[in-house]
Design an enzyme around this catalytic site. Sequence first.
Site, mmCIF file in Angstrom:
data_model
loop_
_atom_site.group_PDB
_atom_site.id
_atom_site.type_symbol
_atom_site.label_atom_id
_atom_site.label_comp_id
_atom_site.label_asym_id
_atom_site.label_seq_id
_atom_site.Cartn_x
_atom_site.Cartn_y
_atom_site.Cartn_z
ATOM 1 N N ASN A 9 0.865 -1.186 0.000
ATOM 2 C CA ASN A 9 0.000 0.000 0.000
ATOM 3 C C ASN A 9 0.903 1.238 0.000
ATOM 4 O O ASN A 9 1.454 1.605 1.037
ATOM 5 C CB ASN A 9 -0.896 -0.029 1.248
ATOM 6 C CG ASN A 9 -1.763 1.208 1.357
ATOM 7 O OD1 ASN A 9 -1.861 1.999 0.409
ATOM 8 N ND2 ASN A 9 -2.398 1.380 2.512
ATOM 9 N N LYS A 11 0.081 4.287 -0.433
ATOM 10 C CA LYS A 11 -0.604 5.495 0.078
ATOM 11 C C LYS A 11 -0.303 6.676 -0.847
ATOM 12 O O LYS A 11 -0.162 6.491 -2.053
ATOM 13 C CB LYS A 11 -0.188 5.763 1.527
ATOM 14 C CG LYS A 11 -0.306 4.507 2.392
ATOM 15 C CD LYS A 11 -0.154 4.750 3.859
ATOM 16 C CE LYS A 11 -0.274 3.434 4.597
ATOM 17 N NZ LYS A 11 -0.256 3.573 6.034
ATOM 18 N N HIS A 88 -9.751 1.288 4.666
ATOM 19 C CA HIS A 88 -8.493 1.528 5.381
ATOM 20 C C HIS A 88 -8.735 2.540 6.496
ATOM 21 O O HIS A 88 -9.510 3.480 6.332
ATOM 22 C CB HIS A 88 -7.423 2.039 4.402
ATOM 23 C CG HIS A 88 -6.060 2.025 5.009
ATOM 24 N ND1 HIS A 88 -5.645 2.994 5.888
ATOM 25 C CD2 HIS A 88 -5.030 1.149 4.901
ATOM 26 C CE1 HIS A 88 -4.402 2.716 6.287
ATOM 27 N NE2 HIS A 88 -4.016 1.590 5.701
ATOM 28 N N GLU A 90 -7.112 4.966 7.521
ATOM 29 C CA GLU A 90 -6.843 6.369 7.165
ATOM 30 C C GLU A 90 -8.029 6.982 6.429
ATOM 31 O O GLU A 90 -8.298 8.178 6.544
ATOM 32 C CB GLU A 90 -5.545 6.456 6.344
ATOM 33 C CG GLU A 90 -4.329 6.202 7.224
ATOM 34 C CD GLU A 90 -3.109 5.671 6.506
ATOM 35 O OE1 GLU A 90 -3.058 5.708 5.266
ATOM 36 O OE2 GLU A 90 -2.196 5.188 7.214
ATOM 37 N N GLU A 155 -5.737 -4.823 10.747
ATOM 38 C CA GLU A 155 -4.711 -3.805 10.979
ATOM 39 C C GLU A 155 -5.053 -3.011 12.244
ATOM 40 O O GLU A 155 -5.918 -2.105 12.194
ATOM 41 C CB GLU A 155 -4.661 -2.821 9.806
ATOM 42 C CG GLU A 155 -4.314 -3.448 8.485
ATOM 43 C CD GLU A 155 -3.717 -2.400 7.545
ATOM 44 O OE1 GLU A 155 -2.531 -2.514 7.229
ATOM 45 O OE2 GLU A 155 -4.442 -1.469 7.155
ATOM 46 N N GLY A 161 2.168 2.433 10.853
ATOM 47 C CA GLY A 161 3.180 3.484 10.745
ATOM 48 C C GLY A 161 3.826 3.868 12.067
ATOM 49 O O GLY A 161 4.449 4.928 12.166
ATOM 50 N N SER A 198 2.976 -1.874 10.557
ATOM 51 C CA SER A 198 4.413 -1.864 10.849
ATOM 52 C C SER A 198 5.134 -3.178 10.524
ATOM 53 O O SER A 198 6.077 -3.558 11.221
ATOM 54 C CB SER A 198 4.675 -1.466 12.301
ATOM 55 O OG SER A 198 4.314 -0.107 12.493
ATOM 56 N N GLY A 219 2.669 -1.046 4.385
ATOM 57 C CA GLY A 219 2.679 0.359 3.980
ATOM 58 C C GLY A 219 4.100 0.858 3.818
ATOM 59 O O GLY A 219 4.730 0.673 2.767
ATOM 60 N N GLY A 220 4.633 1.500 4.858
ATOM 61 C CA GLY A 220 5.950 2.144 4.796
ATOM 62 C C GLY A 220 7.042 1.284 4.178
ATOM 63 O O GLY A 220 7.772 1.736 3.289
HETATM 64 P P1 PGA Z 1 2.518 0.422 7.722
HETATM 65 O O1 PGA Z 1 1.113 0.664 7.020
HETATM 66 O O2 PGA Z 1 3.073 -0.862 7.179
HETATM 67 O O3 PGA Z 1 3.339 1.623 7.322
HETATM 68 O O4 PGA Z 1 2.283 0.359 9.183
HETATM 69 C C1 PGA Z 1 0.212 -0.380 6.869
HETATM 70 C C2 PGA Z 1 -1.071 0.136 6.274
HETATM 71 O O5 PGA Z 1 -1.459 1.280 6.543
HETATM 72 O O6 PGA Z 1 -1.734 -0.554 5.500
#
Ligand code: PGA
Length: 245
Positions: A9, A11, A88, A90, A155, A161, A198, A219-220
Amino acid sequence: MKKKLIVANHKMNLDAKKVSVYIKLMQTRANYSNVLVCPTSVYLPFFLKQEYKVGLQNIYFGNSGSFTGEISAEQAKSVGASAVIVGHSERREHFNESDDLINKKIKSAIENDLNVILCIGEKINNKKKMKLIEEQIIKALFKVPKLEKVIIAYEPVWAIGSNKTPTNREIGETIFFIKDLLENKYGYHDFPVLYGGSVNKGNISTLEKIPGVNGYLIGGASLKDEFFDIVEYINNNNEVTNNNY
Ligand code: PGA
């Protein structure tokens, strides 16, 4: 043979130059059929030329019309996307997405033959979390046909993050709770559930010890070279799993 599903992802990250570097990097690594890349939508055409599966990070629930700035499932399907992330945290948080809206998006995605990565998870790690997760799932999946097109991504919001992850035991218990719910309520045995929050190169070997995890939403770490090391680690480590994909 089905492998664990690994979703990247991106983002709202990377500029055009960085995307082209990323794509060159992808080309130097083996193509993995179990990787789904979800770039920022403006970059979809670049990723669609690659051999990886490509998905969107969000869709609107109508097929077409006067909805400035939105992208429909029908449009996503027409360019060759195969999946969409829905719900998600966010989007729930910054764009006030309700369970009802998420339900409409899932139905539209399925009508247009897209796979759905449904994100759910608690904001605070407390005793109420299973109840909240249950509610999120039941509302999101209300009258959704073809559940075999859906994959749940668990999640915990506080783990996204933050470089913090729940213990393996906590993740395992929650994943089994979700699978139990899907079995008891919808008669679906071993429903695929991903873990997200994470995930990185440093913790993947620990996370890989959790039974019942059918893949990851990353994500990151999916923006960096380490993503492909994580994919290789998972693929070298794994037996067959059910990923609904
Ligand atoms: P992250 O993000 O791996 O940076 O924690 C995961 C996500 O938001 O799907």
